[in-house]
Design a protein around this motif. Structure first.
Motif, short mmCIF file in Angstrom:
data_model
loop_
_atom_site.label_atom_id
_atom_site.label_comp_id
_atom_site.label_asym_id
_atom_site.label_seq_id
_atom_site.Cartn_x
_atom_site.Cartn_y
_atom_site.Cartn_z
N LEU A 295 -2.17 -7.54 3.69
CA LEU A 295 -2.02 -6.90 2.39
C LEU A 295 -0.85 -5.92 2.40
O LEU A 295 -0.06 -5.87 1.45
CB LEU A 295 -3.31 -6.17 2.00
CG LEU A 295 -3.29 -5.45 0.65
CD1 LEU A 295 -3.04 -6.44 -0.48
CD2 LEU A 295 -4.59 -4.69 0.43
N GLN A 296 -0.73 -5.18 3.48
CA GLN A 296 0.38 -4.22 3.59
C GLN A 296 1.73 -4.95 3.54
O GLN A 296 2.64 -4.52 2.85
CB GLN A 296 0.25 -3.43 4.89
CG GLN A 296 1.32 -2.38 5.07
CD GLN A 296 1.17 -1.63 6.38
OE1 GLN A 296 0.43 -2.03 7.28
NE2 GLN A 296 1.87 -0.52 6.50
N LEU B 58 2.31 -7.92 2.20
CA LEU B 58 2.49 -8.50 0.88
C LEU B 58 2.93 -7.46 -0.15
O LEU B 58 3.63 -7.78 -1.11
CB LEU B 58 1.21 -9.19 0.41
CG LEU B 58 0.86 -10.49 1.13
CD1 LEU B 58 -0.51 -10.99 0.68
CD2 LEU B 58 1.92 -11.55 0.89
N ASN B 59 2.52 -6.23 0.05
CA ASN B 59 2.90 -5.16 -0.87
C ASN B 59 4.25 -4.53 -0.52
O ASN B 59 4.76 -3.71 -1.29
CB ASN B 59 1.82 -4.07 -0.90
CG ASN B 59 0.59 -4.53 -1.64
OD1 ASN B 59 0.67 -5.30 -2.59
ND2 ASN B 59 -0.57 -4.07 -1.21
N ASP B 60 4.82 -4.91 0.59
CA ASP B 60 6.12 -4.38 1.01
C ASP B 60 7.22 -5.03 0.16
O ASP B 60 7.34 -6.25 0.12
CB ASP B 60 6.34 -4.70 2.49
CG ASP B 60 7.65 -4.18 3.04
OD1 ASP B 60 8.41 -3.53 2.30
OD2 ASP B 60 7.91 -4.43 4.23
N LYS C 129 8.96 -9.14 -0.42
CA LYS C 129 9.24 -9.84 -1.67
C LYS C 129 10.68 -10.36 -1.68
O LYS C 129 10.94 -11.48 -2.11
CB LYS C 129 9.00 -8.92 -2.87
CG LYS C 129 9.27 -9.58 -4.20
CD LYS C 129 9.09 -8.63 -5.36
CE LYS C 129 9.50 -9.32 -6.65
NZ LYS C 129 9.73 -8.40 -7.74
#
Length: 136
Positions: free
Chosen positions: A12-13, A15-17, A21
Motif C-alpha cells: 500500500l505504501q 502504491l501510494n508513492d 505512479k
C-alpha cells in the motif's frame, strides 16, 4: 498473519508513492512498442518483409526519446552509440511519455533526488531495451 499485514502495508505504501505512479506511467508509454512488435513477430503468418522496417521504427522512436536530435540525424541507425552519454539529451529533456510529463507538470512535491533516480532508471530502461533488441 502479522507478516501478511506488514506485506500489505508495504504494498500500500508503494502504491501510494507518487514516484511509483511515474514508473507505471512510463511503462504504460514504452511497453506497447515492444508488445506490438512482439505480436507481429509471433503472428501465425509473420510478414518478414515488414518486420525490418517495424524494428527500425521502434528503435528510432526509443532512440529519439533520449538521444540528441542532431546526433541521430547525422548518424546511421547501425552506427548509433546507444551508451555514449555525450549523445544523450539532458536528463530533464528525456521523453518519458505524455502521462509522465503531465504528472511532473501538475505535481511539484517530488524530491529532486527521487526524480533524478527515476529519470536515470528510465534512461537505463531505454538503453537496455535497445541493447537487448539489436546488435547496435
Amino acid at each position: 498473519m502479522e507478516d501478511r499485514v506488514e506485506a500489505a502495508q508495504s504494498i500500500l505504501q508503494k502504491l501510494n508513492d507518487p514516484i511509483s505512479k511515474l514508473y507505471l506511467e512510463f511503462l504504460d508509454h514504452v511497453l506497447p512498442f515492444f508488445n506490438d512488435l512482439n505480436k507481429e513477430m509471433q503472428a501465425e503468418d509473420p510478414k518478414i518483409y515488414t518486420l525490418s522496417s517495424r524494428v527500425a521504427a521502434v528503435l528510432a522512436t526509443i532512440l529519439e526519446s533520449y538521444l540528441k536530435p542532431n546526433y541521430l540525424k547525422s548518424t546511421a541507425l547501425t552506427k548509433v552509440k546507444i551508451r555514449d552519454p555525450a549523445n544523450f539529451l539532458p536528463l530533464g529533456d528525456i521523453y518519458l511519455g505524455g502521462r509522465v510529463a503531465a504528472s511532473l507538470h501538475t505535481c511539484h512535491n517530488f524530491k529532486e533526488q527521487d526524480l533524478t533516480n527515476f529519470r536515470l532508471r528510465c534512461l537505463d530502461f531505454y538503453i537496455e531495451s535497445i541493447a537487448g533488441s539489436t546488435e547496435i
